[in-house]
Scaffold this active site. Structure first.
Site, short mmCIF file in Angstrom:
data_model
loop_
_atom_site.label_atom_id
_atom_site.label_comp_id
_atom_site.label_asym_id
_atom_site.label_seq_id
_atom_site.Cartn_x
_atom_site.Cartn_y
_atom_site.Cartn_z
N TYR A 1 -10.27 15.19 -7.19
CA TYR A 1 -9.39 14.30 -7.95
C TYR A 1 -8.51 15.06 -8.93
CZ TYR A 1 -7.95 11.01 -11.57
OH TYR A 1 -7.22 10.31 -12.51
N ILE B 1 -9.79 7.03 -20.71
CA ILE B 1 -9.13 5.76 -21.03
C ILE B 1 -10.00 4.61 -20.53
CG2 ILE B 1 -7.01 4.40 -20.80
CD1 ILE B 1 -6.56 7.08 -22.17
N ASP C 1 0.87 -1.17 0.00
CA ASP C 1 0.00 0.00 0.00
C ASP C 1 0.90 1.22 0.00
OD1 ASP C 1 -1.68 2.13 0.54
OD2 ASP C 1 -2.74 1.15 2.19
#
Length: 267
Positions: A168, A201, A77
């Site tokens: 984001y 994408i 992680d």
């Protein structure tokens, strides 16, 4: 943190048909379990590089490595304490060097401004911004020694605007700023820093937004309507850009942010 299939050699044994001209290069790719990260790991391996494929889940990483002996999965992680140092050690101790770091891991959760709280903001910042900073810092000694390359994966959305999901693209815009700053800061060390900014994408990341099937379909329709080439991009097309910018032929490029978005940014 578990390492699977990492060898103690400085190169990788190329599969039949793989280019061995870059066999001594060692590459770390984060977020390598799916999508752009998987395609990038396989593209570098296809050039003969030894690739440390980093991701949280072991099963997708094993799928990434299947049929590609140059890919060495590392379950980690990137937001965990000490993960950055452990990832760099896996590359340097296992393969003797580090030539390319691809900061690809990212999450796209978020929502309208009125819904944002610390529970949402924290993981986004930790994954998309803090982790690349700490991993690049940890990799600096090895990258200085190899005169290596850092490739940050951002997004063209950060250069336009995305209503109802501002956080984001904000993290990715910050990563582009870091790209330019680091390019100047590290130039005297011979370390290049570049970024690839994908547009729409075909990856699972959009599905992780928690949207209903109807809203996800609407998002895809909006993306297609604003993409001049009229289709979604493929992860392999982004991987091509990443490997190209990291290659020796791009040796005079640094601080560059390359859109791979079907022309969306210029409309």
């Amino acid at each position: 943190m578990n390492t699977t299939g990492t060898t103690g050699t400085t190169g990788a044994t190329a599969a039949p048909g793989e280019d061995t001209s870059a066999a001594t290069r060692v590459v770390v790719v984060t977020g390598a379990g799916t999508g752009i990260g998987r395609a990038t790991a396989r593209a570098f391996a296809g050039q003969g590089a030894a690739v440390i494929a980093v991701g949280r889940r072991e099963a997708p990483l094993r799928e990434t490595a299947e049929g590609h002996p140059g890919i060495h999965p590392l379950s980690a992680d990137v937001t965990a304490e000490g993960a950055a140092e452990e990832i760099v050690r896996a590359a340097v101790n296992g393969h003797g060097r580090l030539d390319v770091l691809v900061n690809n891991a990212g999450i796209a959760t978020g929502g309208p401004l009125g819904t944002l709280d610390r529970a949402v903001i924290g993981p986004l910042l930790e994954t998309n911004l803090v982790a690349p900073v700490l991993l690049t810092r940890a990799a600096l000694p090895a990258l200085r020694k190899s005169r290596g390359v850092v490739v940050n994966v951002t997004t063209t959305i950060g250069q336009r605007g995305w209503p109802d999901n501002s956080l984001y693209p904000a993290t990715k815009s910050a990563l582009e700023t870091l790209t330019r700053c680091w390019a100047v800061e590290l130039a005297s060390d011979g370390v290049r820093v570049v970024a690839v900014a994908p547009g729409p994408i075909e990856t699972p990341i959009a599905e992780h937004l928690g949207l209903s099937a109807e809203r996800l379909a609407a998002l895809r329709a909006w993306q297609l309507a604003h993409t001049p080439l009229g289709r979604l991009g493929r992860p392999e097309e982004v991987a091509w850009a990443i490997t190209a910018l990291a290659g020796p032929a791009a040796g005079f490029l640094t601080g560059t942010v390359l859109p791979v978005d079907g022309g969306a940014l210029v409309t």
